[in-house]
Structure formats: structure tokens, C-alpha cells
Design a protein around this motif. Structure first.
Motif: not given
Length: 322
Positions: A165-166, A169-170, A184, A187, A260-261, A263-264
Motif C-alpha cells: 500500500a505505501p 501511494k508513493s 490519496d 490509491s 489500505a486506509e 497503511s496509507t
């Protein structure tokens, strides 16, 4: 005329009994879908009741330090901090989120966060449906594509989302196409689609390959090409396989969105509430369970929403997939 009748399949209609022959026993009618739905809901309620009873029974009988075997705790502690009573957790949902004046009730905050997560998961589910069905069509059309893609599709589900997940997002933050800016939540939706597409691709592929060979050969005798065969034979035959895959994909999309929420660090969703309320569990243990119940409810709502699609396609569900 159906494909089976045109292929010379034997008729299921039985001739009337001859004079003097004993009457054939009549087949018992199949239960109606409404009765089956009521029975399913009833058994679901019974299952929830059993879980509640087991929770309270374990809390009553087990030691406060849990069950320890060989110095290893195999079952959790039963203190109010680790395992609040079910009625305490239910009562906490009706109380305000904080002690501040005008704070909304806890259930309202969880519901609002749940709607945010549900919208993101729905977007991911739609993407997963498109990608999964497209992959299934390609693999059904060309056997070489199935041999090459299916192992990688299965292998893709072994990637841990916490680490994935990060990275998504990156990568997304670097996407710039004209005036378009990657948000965001996109992602999170992409990660949700990553979990959703797998069962849909596998279920759709099995459904597209399910027609009997005699029916496929019959379409060939009619000089039907690939697309007429797909639309008139393979697509209807895939419905009993596709609907369970869509339900599983919807539940997976919710799981992917919540993870994902977390992790991000996306604000406003159930995943954020899980982290926030978990940090307050030492002083308010019942509050930490509220977003967990919200995540469970989201999964049920997402999977149940596919039932409406099943109602639309009820004419193609005469034989559900085993």
C-alpha cells in the motif's frame, strides 16, 4: 428452442401412465427462493447468537489471564479491558464519541466513516470487475494466455498489502497527466481492486468454460462465430459461477480498502478509526470494538448488494454452481 433441445437432448417431460399402470410418484416441488432467503437469514441470526453466547461463556468460565499452555497463552485474557461484555459494547455505540458537548454518538461516527470506506471500496470493486472479466475473456479465448496469465494471477495474491500500500501511494503521488492530480483515495481504491479482481477473474473463467462440448459444437454447426457463441452460450452459462465471485470480490474490496486506509493513513475511513480508537482502548475498551463492527457490517453490505444483481439475472440461475 433451447440449445439442449436443438442438440437432441432427451425431453424431461414424462408421458402419461398407461391404463392399469400405477401412477408415477410426483416430484416434490423445489422450495421457493423467498423461503430459502428467510431460512438463510434465520441461520445467520442463529450463528450470531451462538458467537455471542460463546463470547460470554468463555468470559465467564476462563481465567482472567487466559488459557496458558507451556508458558504460551493460546486463548486471550477475559478481563474487561481485553474482552468487554457484548452489552457494554452495544451500549457504548449509543453514547457520544467524546465527552465534548455536541459530540455525535459513536454509531453515527462509525457509520459516516463506513460510508467513506464503502464508496472507495465500490470504486475498487468496479475496477476489479472490469479487469477480472477482461482477463477471463482473454484466457478463455486463447489457451496459451491462460497458461501464461493464470499462475501470475494466483501468485499476485501472495503480496502483503501492508508493504504494498505505501508503494502504491508513493507511485500515485507522482502521477501528473495535464491537470489531473492523483488523490490519496485513488490509491486505496486501486489496492481494493487488487484484491477484488482475483476471485472475479477465476470465477468468470470457470463460468465461460462451463458449457458442455455438445452445445459448443452445436453453435459451430450453426456457423456462429466467437462473439455470438460468447453472448448466447458462454455468458449466460457463466452467471451461476460469476455471482459468487462478485460477492467474494465485493467483500475483498472492503478488506483491501480498510487495510489500505491503515497503511496509507487516509483520513475519514474505517481504517483510520481502527487506529485512532485502538490507541484509546486502555481507557475505553468498548469503544475500540465499534469500528471493528463497522468493518464487519461493510463487508456484509458489500456482499449483499450483489444479491440485487443476482435478482436481475435470476433467469440464468436455474443451476447454481457447486
Amino acid at each position: 428452442m433451447t440449445v439442449g433441445q436443438a442438440a437432441g437432448a432427451p425431453s424431461t417431460e414424462q408421458p402419461p401412465p398407461a391404463p392399469g399402470d400405477p401412477a408415477r410418484p410426483s416430484r416434490s416441488p423445489r422450495p421457493r427462493r423467498s423461503a430459502l432467503s428467510v431460512r438463510a437469514w434465520a441461520w445467520g441470526a442463529v450463528g450470531i447468537g451462538v458467537l455471542i453466547a460463546l463470547w460470554e461463556l468463555y468470559k465467564l468460565l476462563a481465567p482472567e489471564d487466559g488459557v496458558v499452555i507451556g508458558g504460551v497463552r493460546v486463548l486471550p485474557r477475559t478481563t474487561d479491558l481485553a474482552m468487554p461484555h457484548v452489552w457494554d459494547m452495544a451500549a457504548r455505540l449509543l453514547e457520544p464519541v467524546t465527552r465534548q458537548e455536541g459530540a455525535p454518538p459513536l454509531w453515527a461516527a462509525v457509520a459516516l466513516a463506513g460510508l467513506t470506506t464503502l464508496g472507495i471500496a465500490a470504486a475498487g470493486w468496479v475496477v476489479g470487475v472490469v479487469v477480472g472479466i477482461a482477463l477471463a475473456l482473454v484466457m478463455q479465448r486463447w489457451r496459451l494466455a491462460e497458461w501464461g496469465l493464470l499462475p501470475w494471477i494466483i501468485l499476485s495474491q501472495t503480496v502483503p498489502l501492508i508493504a504494498f500500500a505505501p508503494i502504491v501511494k508513493s507511485w500515485g503521488s507522482r502521477v501528473e497527466i495535464g491537470g489531473f492530480e492523483w488523490q490519496d483515495w485513488m490509491s486505496v481504491a486501486l489496492i481494493a481492486s487488487y484484491l477484488a479482481f482475483f476471485p472475479i477473474a477465476v470465477g468468470a473463467l470457470r463460468g465461460l468454460q462451463s458449457p458442455d462440448r455438445i452445445h459448443v459444437e452445436l453453435m459451430h454447426t450453426y456457423a456462429a462465430g466467437y462473439w455470438p457463441t460468447l453472448l448466447r452460450l458462454r455468458a449466460p452459462a457463466s452467471v451461476p459461477y460469476l455471482l459468487p465471485a462478485l460477492r467474494l470480490g465485493a467483500a475483498n474490496a472492503v478488506i483491501g480498502a480498510v487495510v489500505a486506509e491503515v497503511s496509507t493513513g487516509l483520513q475519514g475511513g474505517i481504517g483510520r478509526l481502527l487506529i485512532q480508537f485502538a490507541g484509546q482502548a486502555s481507557g475505553d475498551p468498548a469503544k475500540a470494538w465499534a469500528p471493528i463492527f463497522g468493518a464487519i457490517a461493510l463487508g456484509l453490505v458489500a456482499a449483499g448488494s450483489v444479491a440485487f444483481l443476482g435478482w436481475i439475472l435470476k433467469d440464468y440461475r436455474r443451476g447454481e454452481a457447486a
